[in-house]
Write a protein that holds these residues in place. Structure first.
Motif, PDB file in Angstrom:
ATOM      1  N   ARG A  19      57.714  21.850  50.635  1.00  0.00           N
ATOM      2  CA  ARG A  19      59.560  21.718  49.942  1.00  0.00           C
ATOM      3  C   ARG A  19      60.018  21.091  50.619  1.00  0.00           C
ATOM      4  NH1 ARG A  19      59.795  26.422  45.738  1.00  0.00           N
ATOM      5  NH2 ARG A  19      59.131  27.532  47.395  1.00  0.00           N
ATOM      6  N   LYS A  56      62.065  16.338  49.655  1.00  0.00           N
ATOM      7  CA  LYS A  56      62.736  16.437  48.677  1.00  0.00           C
ATOM      8  C   LYS A  56      62.206  16.053  46.939  1.00  0.00           C
ATOM      9  CE  LYS A  56      65.099  18.652  51.258  1.00  0.00           C
ATOM     10  NZ  LYS A  56      64.678  19.497  51.246  1.00  0.00           N
ATOM     11  N   SER A 107      51.378  21.437  50.028  1.00  0.00           N
ATOM     12  CA  SER A 107      51.878  22.689  49.534  1.00  0.00           C
ATOM     13  C   SER A 107      51.408  22.959  48.469  1.00  0.00           C
ATOM     14  CB  SER A 107      52.262  23.610  50.652  1.00  0.00           C
ATOM     15  OG  SER A 107      53.895  22.707  49.602  1.00  0.00           O
ATOM     16  N   ARG A 108      51.624  24.293  47.729  1.00  0.00           N
ATOM     17  CA  ARG A 108      51.066  24.614  46.571  1.00  0.00           C
ATOM     18  C   ARG A 108      52.447  24.492  45.702  1.00  0.00           C
ATOM     19  NH1 ARG A 108      48.871  30.392  43.843  1.00  0.00           N
ATOM     20  NH2 ARG A 108      50.516  30.746  42.931  1.00  0.00           N
ATOM     21  N   GLN A 121      45.878  19.861  47.232  1.00  0.00           N
ATOM     22  CA  GLN A 121      46.749  20.984  47.982  1.00  0.00           C
ATOM     23  C   GLN A 121      46.028  21.624  48.401  1.00  0.00           C
ATOM     24  OE1 GLN A 121      47.649  24.075  44.235  1.00  0.00           O
ATOM     25  NE2 GLN A 121      47.116  25.739  46.034  1.00  0.00           N
ATOM     26  N   VAL A 122      46.575  22.295  50.143  1.00  0.00           N
ATOM     27  CA  VAL A 122      45.541  22.657  50.783  1.00  0.00           C
ATOM     28  C   VAL A 122      45.850  24.035  50.582  1.00  0.00           C
ATOM     29  CG1 VAL A 122      46.071  22.986  53.201  1.00  0.00           C
ATOM     30  CG2 VAL A 122      46.151  21.302  52.337  1.00  0.00           C
ATOM     31  N   GLY A 123      45.264  25.418  50.864  1.00  0.00           N
ATOM     32  CA  GLY A 123      44.960  26.555  51.189  1.00  0.00           C
ATOM     33  C   GLY A 123      44.199  27.105  50.316  1.00  0.00           C
ATOM     34  N   TYR A 124      44.416  28.958  50.333  1.00  0.00           N
ATOM     35  CA  TYR A 124      44.621  29.912  49.618  1.00  0.00           C
ATOM     36  C   TYR A 124      43.442  29.742  48.379  1.00  0.00           C
ATOM     37  CZ  TYR A 124      43.566  34.398  47.371  1.00  0.00           C
ATOM     38  OH  TYR A 124      43.024  35.659  47.129  1.00  0.00           O
ATOM     39  N   SER A 125      43.958  29.665  47.256  1.00  0.00           N
ATOM     40  CA  SER A 125      43.869  28.554  45.503  1.00  0.00           C
ATOM     41  C   SER A 125      43.949  26.958  45.469  1.00  0.00           C
ATOM     42  CB  SER A 125      45.151  29.512  44.552  1.00  0.00           C
ATOM     43  OG  SER A 125      46.494  28.581  45.298  1.00  0.00           O
ATOM     44  N   GLY A 169      57.414  19.784  57.008  1.00  0.00           N
ATOM     45  CA  GLY A 169      58.466  20.569  55.551  1.00  0.00           C
ATOM     46  C   GLY A 169      57.426  21.629  54.979  1.00  0.00           C
ATOM     47  N   SER A 180      56.975  25.846  55.358  1.00  0.00           N
ATOM     48  CA  SER A 180      57.221  26.606  56.127  1.00  0.00           C
ATOM     49  C   SER A 180      55.839  27.431  56.672  1.00  0.00           C
ATOM     50  CB  SER A 180      57.454  27.850  55.181  1.00  0.00           C
ATOM     51  OG  SER A 180      56.746  28.158  54.124  1.00  0.00           O
ATOM     52  N   GLN A 206      49.079  32.335  53.055  1.00  0.00           N
ATOM     53  CA  GLN A 206      48.019  31.589  51.576  1.00  0.00           C
ATOM     54  C   GLN A 206      47.610  30.107  51.854  1.00  0.00           C
ATOM     55  OE1 GLN A 206      51.082  33.144  50.674  1.00  0.00           O
ATOM     56  NE2 GLN A 206      50.225  34.850  49.503  1.00  0.00           N
ATOM     57  N   HIS A 207      49.280  28.916  52.713  1.00  0.00           N
ATOM     58  CA  HIS A 207      49.021  28.015  53.251  1.00  0.00           C
ATOM     59  C   HIS A 207      47.945  27.866  54.084  1.00  0.00           C
ATOM     60  CE1 HIS A 207      49.562  23.538  53.129  1.00  0.00           C
ATOM     61  NE2 HIS A 207      49.274  24.382  54.315  1.00  0.00           N
ATOM     62  N   ASN A 237      59.213  20.955  60.815  1.00  0.00           N
ATOM     63  CA  ASN A 237      60.438  21.463  59.758  1.00  0.00           C
ATOM     64  C   ASN A 237      61.457  21.268  61.495  1.00  0.00           C
ATOM     65  OD1 ASN A 237      61.482  24.014  58.617  1.00  0.00           O
ATOM     66  ND2 ASN A 237      59.048  24.315  58.099  1.00  0.00           N
ATOM     67  N   ASP A 286      64.405  16.945  61.629  1.00  0.00           N
ATOM     68  CA  ASP A 286      63.992  16.713  60.204  1.00  0.00           C
ATOM     69  C   ASP A 286      63.467  15.252  59.742  1.00  0.00           C
ATOM     70  OD1 ASP A 286      64.406  15.442  57.264  1.00  0.00           O
ATOM     71  OD2 ASP A 286      66.836  15.634  58.059  1.00  0.00           O
ATOM     72  N   LEU A 287      62.382  15.837  58.423  1.00  0.00           N
ATOM     73  CA  LEU A 287      60.674  15.004  58.861  1.00  0.00           C
ATOM     74  C   LEU A 287      61.621  14.015  58.679  1.00  0.00           C
ATOM     75  CD1 LEU A 287      59.785  14.725  55.426  1.00  0.00           C
ATOM     76  CD2 LEU A 287      60.162  17.085  55.499  1.00  0.00           C
TER      77      LEU A 287
HETATM   78  P1  FAD Z   1      59.273  26.533  51.606  1.00  0.00           P
HETATM   79  O1  FAD Z   1      58.408  27.840  52.140  1.00  0.00           O
HETATM   80  O2  FAD Z   1      60.074  26.374  50.943  1.00  0.00           O
HETATM   81  O3  FAD Z   1      58.950  25.740  52.763  1.00  0.00           O
HETATM   82  C1  FAD Z   1      59.473  24.642  53.254  1.00  0.00           C
HETATM   83  C2  FAD Z   1      60.342  24.621  54.504  1.00  0.00           C
HETATM   84  O4  FAD Z   1      59.876  22.528  54.717  1.00  0.00           O
HETATM   85  C3  FAD Z   1      60.773  25.045  55.260  1.00  0.00           C
HETATM   86  O5  FAD Z   1      60.117  26.222  56.195  1.00  0.00           O
HETATM   87  C4  FAD Z   1      62.364  24.214  55.080  1.00  0.00           C
HETATM   88  O6  FAD Z   1      62.429  24.703  56.645  1.00  0.00           O
HETATM   89  C5  FAD Z   1      61.645  23.160  55.945  1.00  0.00           C
HETATM   90  N1  FAD Z   1      62.497  21.743  55.288  1.00  0.00           N
HETATM   91  C6  FAD Z   1      62.893  21.853  54.546  1.00  0.00           C
HETATM   92  N2  FAD Z   1      63.495  20.264  54.396  1.00  0.00           N
HETATM   93  C7  FAD Z   1      63.255  19.948  55.321  1.00  0.00           C
HETATM   94  C8  FAD Z   1      63.724  19.097  56.008  1.00  0.00           C
HETATM   95  N3  FAD Z   1      64.007  17.704  55.805  1.00  0.00           N
HETATM   96  N4  FAD Z   1      62.729  18.731  57.496  1.00  0.00           N
HETATM   97  C9  FAD Z   1      61.557  19.514  57.649  1.00  0.00           C
HETATM   98  N5  FAD Z   1      61.355  20.318  57.057  1.00  0.00           N
HETATM   99  C10 FAD Z   1      62.624  20.928  56.084  1.00  0.00           C
HETATM  100  N6  FAD Z   1      50.843  27.914  49.396  1.00  0.00           N
HETATM  101  C11 FAD Z   1      50.007  26.765  49.235  1.00  0.00           C
HETATM  102  O7  FAD Z   1      50.429  25.881  50.041  1.00  0.00           O
HETATM  103  N7  FAD Z   1      48.448  26.617  49.074  1.00  0.00           N
HETATM  104  C12 FAD Z   1      48.073  27.698  48.710  1.00  0.00           C
HETATM  105  O8  FAD Z   1      46.751  27.059  48.006  1.00  0.00           O
HETATM  106  C13 FAD Z   1      49.100  28.763  48.151  1.00  0.00           C
HETATM  107  N8  FAD Z   1      48.058  29.698  47.420  1.00  0.00           N
HETATM  108  C14 FAD Z   1      48.716  31.011  46.591  1.00  0.00           C
HETATM  109  C15 FAD Z   1      48.343  31.569  46.259  1.00  0.00           C
HETATM  110  C16 FAD Z   1      48.583  32.951  45.694  1.00  0.00           C
HETATM  111  C17 FAD Z   1      47.967  34.192  45.143  1.00  0.00           C
HETATM  112  C18 FAD Z   1      50.469  33.562  46.137  1.00  0.00           C
HETATM  113  C19 FAD Z   1      51.019  33.962  45.892  1.00  0.00           C
HETATM  114  C20 FAD Z   1      50.521  31.885  46.850  1.00  0.00           C
HETATM  115  C21 FAD Z   1      49.972  31.347  47.025  1.00  0.00           C
HETATM  116  N9  FAD Z   1      50.883  29.882  47.854  1.00  0.00           N
HETATM  117  C22 FAD Z   1      49.551  28.720  48.237  1.00  0.00           C
HETATM  118  C23 FAD Z   1      52.622  29.711  47.732  1.00  0.00           C
HETATM  119  C24 FAD Z   1      52.311  30.135  49.321  1.00  0.00           C
HETATM  120  O9  FAD Z   1      52.617  31.951  49.307  1.00  0.00           O
HETATM  121  C25 FAD Z   1      54.246  29.804  49.936  1.00  0.00           C
HETATM  122  O10 FAD Z   1      55.236  30.078  49.121  1.00  0.00           O
HETATM  123  C26 FAD Z   1      54.207  27.723  49.427  1.00  0.00           C
HETATM  124  O11 FAD Z   1      53.190  27.709  50.543  1.00  0.00           O
HETATM  125  C27 FAD Z   1      54.967  27.859  50.505  1.00  0.00           C
HETATM  126  O12 FAD Z   1      55.337  26.112  50.531  1.00  0.00           O
HETATM  127  P2  FAD Z   1      56.329  25.182  51.210  1.00  0.00           P
HETATM  128  O13 FAD Z   1      55.629  25.400  52.515  1.00  0.00           O
HETATM  129  O14 FAD Z   1      56.216  23.807  50.523  1.00  0.00           O
HETATM  130  O15 FAD Z   1      57.087  25.878  51.343  1.00  0.00           O
END
Ligand code: FAD
Length: 328
Positions: free
Chosen positions: A216, A219, A241-242, A255-259, A272, A274, A278-279, A293, A311-312
């Motif tokens: 996430r 952007k 990520s999901r 997609q990489v991760g649990y699902s 970017g 977290s 699950q990831h 990050n 900042d990525l």
């Molecule tokens: P976020 O958690 O929102 O993290 C975004 C990160 O980006 C933050 O740490 C932030 O600090 C950083 N960031 C923001 N802007 C910048 C920038 N400019 N430069 C550098 N860093 C920045 N998730 C998966 O990934 N894969 C799965 O297979 C998966 N399966 C799931 C299964 C179930 C049953 C459930 C309930 C959830 C599952 N999830 C899965 C979702 C998981 O719980 C998280 O919601 C998801 O991984 C979060 O994705 P993220 O890290 O991209 O987003």
């Protein structure tokens, strides 16, 4: 005690264009271990084109390979495969049936279990035999918070196992076994017509030595292009990520991760992301993890070998520039 009518471990050896999927060799490794405990044989079923090299399955641990070969079976088509596999399971009567949890295996195994009126545990990460000779099917549940231990009362006991969960069976060219050719069941009316095949990157990402994954912190969908550029320079592929898959920034094949996909590359660069459990479930076994990050408290840093707080949008272009100049 198990049901004496059923014996042996049966492995569905998935193939595409006559090439056996590597998950089959991983299943053979585990299958052989379970069979040794049960003092039972290991069977493989292969459904595929008319001509295939099946000796490798014997070198890797199969005692008997049942081969349904016909060129109309070249393309994986669940309904035709289901008929042919059910026919063989009824004939062999294995106590345990294992399938790879690939896209095809995930689609095929439930059809077979449903038809045989038996249970199926999907996406197992470990298998054991209990003191009564029954299969314990272990898999994460409730978002990886517990490891469920599941037993099936009915036979055969069926499970799908994730790709890259076990190592491949070692090759022993002195092993011998039987290859048994079986006449195919021709299913003429399945109601399915394959119009064209789309390239699927499931294998690419699972096999890749370098994965550059975005979360996430990216952007817009267009911004993924910097990840593609970095991945290309490193000879890798792009993961996600999901969160960004759900935003439709990139397709679910990434997609990489649990699902999603499980990867074990030499290098995983999380940009970017977290680091939700699950990831991590899909990438924590990467040999080297680099995390970029902007939040120094992001959980991804707990498992990263190299953490870059920044900042990525600044870090990745700098990396790209340095790679182009061969400075890193
Ligand atoms: P976020 O958690 O929102 O993290 C975004 C990160 O980006 C933050 O740490 C932030 O600090 C950083 N960031 C923001 N802007 C910048 C920038 N400019 N430069 C550098 N860093 C920045 N998730 C998966 O990934 N894969 C799965 O297979 C998966 N399966 C799931 C299964 C179930 C049953 C459930 C309930 C959830 C599952 N999830 C899965 C979702 C998981 O719980 C998280 O919601 C998801 O991984 C979060 O994705 P993220 O890290 O991209 O987003």
């Amino acid at each position: 005690m198990g049901d004496e009518k059923y014996t042996g471990i049966l492995i569905f050896a998935e193939q595409k264009n006559g090439i056996i999927h590597k998950v089959s060799y991983e299943l053979l490794n585990k299958g052989r271990e379970l069979a040794n405990q049960l003092m039972a044989p290991v069977y493989c079923i292969v459904v595929g084109p008319k001509s295939m090299d099946l000796q490798e399955l014997i070198y890797r641990g199969a005692d008997e390979v049942y081969y349904v070969g016909n060129d109309f079976l070249n393309l994986p088509e669940e309904l035709i495969y289901t008929e042919n596999i059910i026919n063989l399971i009824k004939r062999i009567k294995p106590e345990i049936c294992l399938f790879g949890a690939t896209s095809f295996g995930r689609s095929l195994a439930p059809r077979i279990a449903g038809n045989l009126k038996t249970g199926l545990t999907a996406d197992c990460t470990e298998l054991k035999i209990d003191e009564d000779g029954k299969l314990i099917q272990i898999r994460p549940a409730f978002s990886d918070n517990i490891l469920a231990h599941i037993k099936t009362k009915t036979y055969p006991q069926m499970a799908t196992i994730r790709y890259k969960e076990f190592s491949e069976a070692e090759r022993d060219i002195n092993r011998s076994g039987k290859i048994i050719k079986v006449d195919p069941i021709l299913v003429e009316k399945t109601g399915v017509k394959i119009l064209r095949e789309l390239e699927c990157m499931e294998n690419d990402i699972s096999e890749a030595e370098v994965v550059v994954a975005g979360g996430r912190g990216i952007k817009t969908p267009e911004d993924f292009k910097i990840l593609y550029e970095l991945a290309e320079l490193l000879g890798g592929v792009v993961g996600a990520s999901r969160a960004v898959v759900e935003e439709n920034y990139i397709s679910s094949q990434h997609q990489v991760g649990y699902s999603g996909n499980r990867v074990k590359p030499k290098l995983y660069i999380a940009c970017g992301i977290s680091g939700a459990p699950q990831h991590l479930a899909g990438m924590r076994e990467a040999e080297r993890i680099v995390a970029i990050n902007s939040d120094p408290s992001a959980p991804i840093f707990n498992i990263a070998d190299i953490g870059i707080v920044g900042d990525l949008y600044e870090v990745i272009p700098t990396l790209i520039e340095k790679l182009k100049k061969k400075e890193v």
